[in-house]
Design a protein around this motif. Structure first.
Motif, mmCIF file in Angstrom:
data_model
loop_
_atom_site.group_PDB
_atom_site.id
_atom_site.type_symbol
_atom_site.label_atom_id
_atom_site.label_comp_id
_atom_site.label_asym_id
_atom_site.label_seq_id
_atom_site.Cartn_x
_atom_site.Cartn_y
_atom_site.Cartn_z
ATOM 1 N N ARG A 4 37.006 86.312 -55.345
ATOM 2 C CA ARG A 4 38.113 87.078 -55.921
ATOM 3 C C ARG A 4 39.426 86.316 -55.791
ATOM 4 O O ARG A 4 40.211 86.237 -56.726
ATOM 5 N N LYS A 5 39.670 85.743 -54.622
ATOM 6 C CA LYS A 5 40.902 84.989 -54.381
ATOM 7 C C LYS A 5 40.971 83.773 -55.294
ATOM 8 O O LYS A 5 42.014 83.458 -55.858
ATOM 9 N N TRP A 6 39.850 83.090 -55.462
ATOM 10 C CA TRP A 6 39.809 81.918 -56.336
ATOM 11 C C TRP A 6 40.156 82.302 -57.773
ATOM 12 O O TRP A 6 40.924 81.622 -58.438
ATOM 13 N N GLU A 8 41.925 84.886 -58.743
ATOM 14 C CA GLU A 8 43.340 85.250 -58.798
ATOM 15 C C GLU A 8 44.227 84.011 -58.812
ATOM 16 O O GLU A 8 45.230 83.980 -59.531
ATOM 17 N N GLU A 9 43.887 82.998 -58.035
ATOM 18 C CA GLU A 9 44.691 81.774 -58.000
ATOM 19 C C GLU A 9 44.716 81.080 -59.356
ATOM 20 O O GLU A 9 45.699 80.425 -59.704
ATOM 21 N N TRP A 10 43.652 81.203 -60.106
ATOM 22 C CA TRP A 10 43.584 80.592 -61.434
ATOM 23 C C TRP A 10 43.975 81.583 -62.532
ATOM 24 O O TRP A 10 43.755 81.330 -63.706
ATOM 25 N N ASP A 11 44.549 82.709 -62.128
ATOM 26 C CA ASP A 11 44.992 83.752 -63.062
ATOM 27 C C ASP A 11 43.861 84.196 -63.981
ATOM 28 O O ASP A 11 44.033 84.347 -65.179
ATOM 29 N N MET A 12 42.702 84.410 -63.386
ATOM 30 C CA MET A 12 41.538 84.846 -64.136
ATOM 31 C C MET A 12 41.157 86.263 -63.705
ATOM 32 O O MET A 12 40.052 86.527 -63.251
ATOM 33 N N THR A 13 42.090 87.173 -63.855
ATOM 34 C CA THR A 13 41.863 88.554 -63.424
ATOM 35 C C THR A 13 41.634 89.488 -64.603
ATOM 36 O O THR A 13 41.468 90.683 -64.417
ATOM 37 N N LYS A 33 35.006 96.797 -60.818
ATOM 38 C CA LYS A 33 34.583 95.679 -59.977
ATOM 39 C C LYS A 33 33.502 96.113 -58.991
ATOM 40 O O LYS A 33 32.522 95.391 -58.772
ATOM 41 N N THR A 34 33.674 97.290 -58.415
ATOM 42 C CA THR A 34 32.684 97.805 -57.473
ATOM 43 C C THR A 34 31.350 98.042 -58.163
ATOM 44 O O THR A 34 30.286 97.653 -57.655
ATOM 45 N N ALA A 35 31.391 98.657 -59.336
ATOM 46 C CA ALA A 35 30.162 98.918 -60.088
ATOM 47 C C ALA A 35 29.477 97.611 -60.482
ATOM 48 O O ALA A 35 28.250 97.489 -60.375
ATOM 49 N N ALA A 36 30.257 96.636 -60.922
ATOM 50 C CA ALA A 36 29.682 95.347 -61.308
ATOM 51 C C ALA A 36 29.027 94.662 -60.112
ATOM 52 O O ALA A 36 27.944 94.090 -60.236
ATOM 53 N N TRP A 37 29.669 94.734 -58.960
ATOM 54 C CA TRP A 37 29.101 94.110 -57.766
ATOM 55 C C TRP A 37 27.790 94.781 -57.373
ATOM 56 O O TRP A 37 26.809 94.112 -57.052
#
Length: 78
Positions: A4-6, A8-13, A33-37
């Motif tokens: 998730r952090k990676w 966000e750092e690449w602005d891929m949210t 996100k929870t459902a997908a996980w």
């Protein structure tokens, strides 16, 4: 580093989808996100996603395992 952090750092949210018949932005909410996980974990643990020698399984059981996901995902909905 967590995935998730990676992202966000690449602005891929979020995701922009553009086709000849559709253009939209999709930014998943925490519930998405929870459902997908949860679905990812269910799929990852199914026999169809695991290497299996022919003498240790059969296609019918593997397909039934995936088919069993449908009631599971529907029962967790809101």
């Amino acid at each position: 580093m967590k995935w998730r952090k990676w992202l966000e750092e690449w602005d891929m949210t979020s995701l922009k989808i553009k086709t000849p018949f559709l253009e939209m932005d999709w930014a998943p909410k925490d519930e998405d996100k929870t459902a997908a996980w949860e679905l990812y974990v269910e799929l990852l643990t199914r026999i169809t996603t695991q290497p299996l020698a022919p003498e240790h399984g059969d296609e019918t059981t593997a397909l039934e395992s995936v088919h069993d996901l449908f009631p599971i995902t529907r029962s967790r909905g809101g």
